[in-house]
Design a protein around this motif. Structure first.
Motif, short mmCIF file in Angstrom:
data_model
loop_
_atom_site.label_atom_id
_atom_site.label_comp_id
_atom_site.label_asym_id
_atom_site.label_seq_id
_atom_site.Cartn_x
_atom_site.Cartn_y
_atom_site.Cartn_z
N ALA A 19 0.20 -11.27 -7.93
CA ALA A 19 -1.02 -10.93 -7.28
C ALA A 19 -0.87 -9.31 -6.71
CB ALA A 19 -1.40 -11.91 -5.96
N GLU A 20 0.33 -9.13 -6.45
CA GLU A 20 0.42 -7.66 -5.58
C GLU A 20 0.59 -6.93 -6.90
OE1 GLU A 20 3.66 -9.36 -2.40
OE2 GLU A 20 4.24 -8.03 -3.88
N GLY A 21 1.06 -7.42 -7.82
CA GLY A 21 0.94 -6.31 -9.34
C GLY A 21 -0.46 -6.19 -9.73
N SER A 22 -1.08 -7.38 -9.77
CA SER A 22 -2.55 -7.32 -10.37
C SER A 22 -3.54 -6.34 -9.55
CB SER A 22 -3.28 -8.63 -10.45
OG SER A 22 -3.44 -9.17 -9.36
N THR A 23 -3.19 -6.65 -8.14
CA THR A 23 -3.93 -5.51 -7.28
C THR A 23 -3.65 -4.05 -7.55
OG1 THR A 23 -3.54 -7.00 -5.43
CG2 THR A 23 -4.35 -5.02 -4.82
N TYR A 24 -2.44 -3.52 -7.75
CA TYR A 24 -2.36 -2.25 -8.14
C TYR A 24 -2.50 -1.85 -9.58
CZ TYR A 24 -1.04 -0.59 -3.32
OH TYR A 24 -1.29 -0.18 -2.13
N GLY A 25 -2.94 -2.64 -10.37
CA GLY A 25 -3.50 -2.54 -11.68
C GLY A 25 -5.02 -1.98 -11.35
N ILE A 26 -5.55 -2.56 -10.22
CA ILE A 26 -7.18 -2.18 -10.05
C ILE A 26 -7.14 -0.92 -9.15
CG2 ILE A 26 -9.09 -2.75 -9.02
CD1 ILE A 26 -8.08 -5.75 -9.36
N VAL A 27 -6.25 -0.56 -8.37
CA VAL A 27 -6.31 0.61 -7.30
C VAL A 27 -6.52 2.00 -8.05
CG1 VAL A 27 -4.96 1.89 -5.91
CG2 VAL A 27 -5.23 -0.37 -5.55
N PRO A 28 -5.74 2.11 -9.25
CA PRO A 28 -5.91 3.69 -9.74
C PRO A 28 -7.26 3.86 -10.56
CG PRO A 28 -3.88 2.46 -10.64
CD PRO A 28 -4.63 1.55 -9.98
N TYR A 29 -8.13 2.94 -10.47
CA TYR A 29 -9.28 2.80 -11.15
C TYR A 29 -10.77 3.13 -10.04
CZ TYR A 29 -7.78 1.39 -15.61
OH TYR A 29 -7.10 1.14 -16.75
N VAL A 30 -10.29 2.84 -8.91
CA VAL A 30 -11.34 2.86 -7.87
C VAL A 30 -11.95 4.35 -7.57
CG1 VAL A 30 -11.75 2.66 -5.49
CG2 VAL A 30 -10.01 1.03 -6.45
N ASN A 31 -11.20 5.31 -7.39
CA ASN A 31 -11.60 6.62 -7.41
C ASN A 31 -10.54 7.63 -7.70
OD1 ASN A 31 -12.46 9.30 -6.52
ND2 ASN A 31 -13.88 8.36 -5.29
N PRO A 32 -10.06 7.84 -8.96
CA PRO A 32 -8.63 8.89 -9.19
C PRO A 32 -8.37 9.83 -8.41
CG PRO A 32 -10.02 7.82 -11.14
CD PRO A 32 -11.01 7.65 -10.03
N PRO A 33 -9.43 10.70 -8.08
CA PRO A 33 -9.10 12.04 -7.21
C PRO A 33 -8.48 11.74 -5.81
CG PRO A 33 -11.22 12.18 -8.19
CD PRO A 33 -10.86 10.92 -8.50
N ALA A 34 -8.71 10.47 -5.35
CA ALA A 34 -8.25 9.90 -3.94
C ALA A 34 -7.35 8.79 -4.15
CB ALA A 34 -9.49 9.68 -3.16
N SER A 35 -6.50 8.97 -5.27
CA SER A 35 -5.77 7.57 -5.39
C SER A 35 -4.57 7.60 -4.34
CB SER A 35 -5.09 7.72 -6.60
OG SER A 35 -4.24 8.90 -6.77
N GLY A 36 -4.02 8.78 -3.73
CA GLY A 36 -3.11 8.46 -2.57
C GLY A 36 -3.96 7.57 -1.55
N SER A 37 -4.86 8.13 -0.89
CA SER A 37 -5.61 7.83 0.29
C SER A 37 -5.77 6.03 -0.07
CB SER A 37 -6.72 8.43 0.58
OG SER A 37 -6.63 9.75 0.92
N ILE A 38 -6.37 5.72 -1.20
CA ILE A 38 -6.81 4.45 -1.45
C ILE A 38 -5.47 3.61 -1.71
CG2 ILE A 38 -7.75 2.96 -3.39
CD1 ILE A 38 -9.61 5.36 -4.00
#
Length: 478
Positions: free
Chosen positions: A373-392
């Motif tokens: 589940a941890e791995g699948s979560t961070y498979g989604i994170v990069p798509y949320v808003n790429p320019p703010a990927s660090g903050s997200i």
């Protein structure tokens, strides 16, 4: 080693060719992962990322398998130990919020080094504690090293395209989390018994943490000189050459924090990584008290939970990537919902188990789905808003520690079985939140449609990089 031309000249680049195939449209990020390569910049950053987080995790929980010895030496109660457990994960929450936008501004390499070298100091000083207060304060500052996760994920995202982001992020995160299992085994079943051969148990637990502290400091110092911030070089050099704009950390954080998806993933990550942190703190003591195991054997059993990171988190990210190629974002969300739901069911079963062999067996599968589940979560994170990927990435990562604090209070105040039940039903609730995740241009789990641009991207072959639609492209597709 075969070098791959990185395409047309796009201004300043530290490296004129790469050992991996890259996508020039995504700032020369790699489109493949070669695990046996240590070549700069992509695979060097990959290995520095997971190893640094591994060491951070190791020192973070170095004292965990020895807490029963600490309890006896200081003459404190189980509630006092849980107070220190909560402090060890609470401090990292704020740091993860802060380091996310700082990664967007300064890159992951320097911040990773600073965090490792800083956290190594209180780790070496753990033997000086003499009360619940001093134990909790020292563990609070050691726990700041857990914020290395933000840099770990940001570094990987900076080096690999979104098509393989799930696998890359899951591998570096999972192998880093492996430190939680290795530290249980090495500290509780190897170094502690070794130190006891020449000194008392009290002296042994007070001195043994100096070993991982030295390794952490050396690691932090080393990565500064042998790795890079991103494929084209280091942020400082790129800004001086005019190929990278200055980033506002505050603006980056604001962008990430105002996205509802960020907070849904925050809760979900608290329901998997928060569970892992809780088990890292509690497992050794649980098996010692519930099943009558010795300190050494309980530590060895507890280490199983962390050892599953060797493959389980990577499998979660890999599955997310594979289903993304077949179903788009809906595939990633489906992976997320299934992993969390199975994890929740296994928590409830584990709480009812009173046979040692059965408990260990369930622990293996329970751990596997936690980390998937941890791995699948961070498979989604990069798509949320790429320019703010660090903050997200930082905000979502902080959710893991927030979850650990909440679960820690449950175990501190309630009966163990009741705490496990609350944990299990909470995870079921978090799994249901997957239905609410809605990323612009992508289909949700139950409703919505992919934009034409996104649909064309994920329906192409595995060698094609997934394009993230810009605002005008989304509008045209609609």
């Amino acid at each position: 080693m075969t070098e791959v031309d990185n395409g047309q000249d796009q201004g300043y680049k530290k490296f004129k060719s790469y050992a991996l195939a890259t996508d020039p449209n995504q700032n020369d990020k790699a489109t493949e992962i070669k695990l046996c390569s240590f070549a700069r910049p992509h695979m060097r950053a990959f290995h520095c990322s997971w190893w640094s987080f591994f060491i951070a995790f190791f020192i973070w929980f170095a004292i965990a398998p020895l807490l029963s010895e600490v309890k006896d030496s200081l003459g404190i109660e189980a509630k006092d130990i849980w107070t220190s457990n909560i402090c060890s994960v609470a401090g990292t929450i704020v740091m993860r919020f802060v380091l996310g936008p700082l990664c967007d501004k300064y890159g992951a390499r320097i911040l990773m080094a600073v965090v490792l070298m800083s956290a190594s100091i209180p780790c070496a000083c753990i033997g000086l504690v003499n009360s619940t207060a001093s134990l909790s304060i020292t563990r609070f500052f050691i726990g700041l090293g857990g914020s290395a996760f933000v840099m770990c994920q940001y570094w990987s995202t900076s080096m690999f395209t979104k098509e393989i982001a799930g696998t890359a992020n899951a591998l570096v995160g999972g192998w880093g989390n492996l430190g939680g299992g290795v530290t249980q085994l090495v500290m509780g079943s190897v170094l502690f018994p070794l130190f006891k051969t020449g000194m008392s148990a009290n002296t042994a637990w007070r001195t043994v943490s100096i070993v991982p502290a030295c390794v952490a400091f050396l690691t932090g110092f080393t990565i500064l000189g042998i790795s890079d911030d991103c494929p084209k070089g280091n942020y400082k050099e790129m800004k001086e050459q005019g190929v990278m704009q200055e980033v506002s950390a505050a603006a980056s954080f604001r962008t990430g924090a105002l996205n509802l998806n960020t907070w849904l993933l925050f809760i979900q990550y608290g329901s998997c990584f928060g569970v892992e942190l809780t088990m890292n703190n509690a497992a050794a003591t649980y098996f010692k008290e519930e099943f009558g195991q010795s300190t050494e054997s309980a530590a060895a059993i507890a280490s199983i939970f962390g050892w599953m990171n060797l493959f389980a988190r990577g499998l979660g990210g890999f599955t997310s990537d594979k289903l993304n190629k077949k179903l788009g974002m809906r595939g990633r969300l489906l992976t997320q919902a299934v992993c969390l739901s199975v994890e929740a069911a296994l928590v409830l079963i584990f709480a009812e188990t009173r046979d040692l062999a059965v408990a260990i067996t369930i622990l293996v599968f329970f751990s596997a789905f936690v980390q998937a589940a941890e791995g699948s979560t961070y498979g989604i994170v990069p798509y949320v808003n790429p320019p703010a990927s660090g903050s997200i990435s930082g905000i979502v990562g902080a959710g893991g520690n927030a979850g650990a604090v909440c679960f820690g209070f449950c175990f501190r105040q309630l009966e163990t079985k009741t705490a496990f039940n609350i944990m299990g039903y909470s995870i079921f609730g978090a799994a249901a939140l997957t239905c609410l995740i809605s990323i612009k241009g992508h289909r949700g789990l139950l409703i919505g449609q992919d934009s034409a641009v996104v649909r064309a991207a994920w329906q192409q072959s595995a060698t094609t990089t997934l394009a993230v639609p810009q605002k005008d492209e989304d509008e045209e597709a609609e």
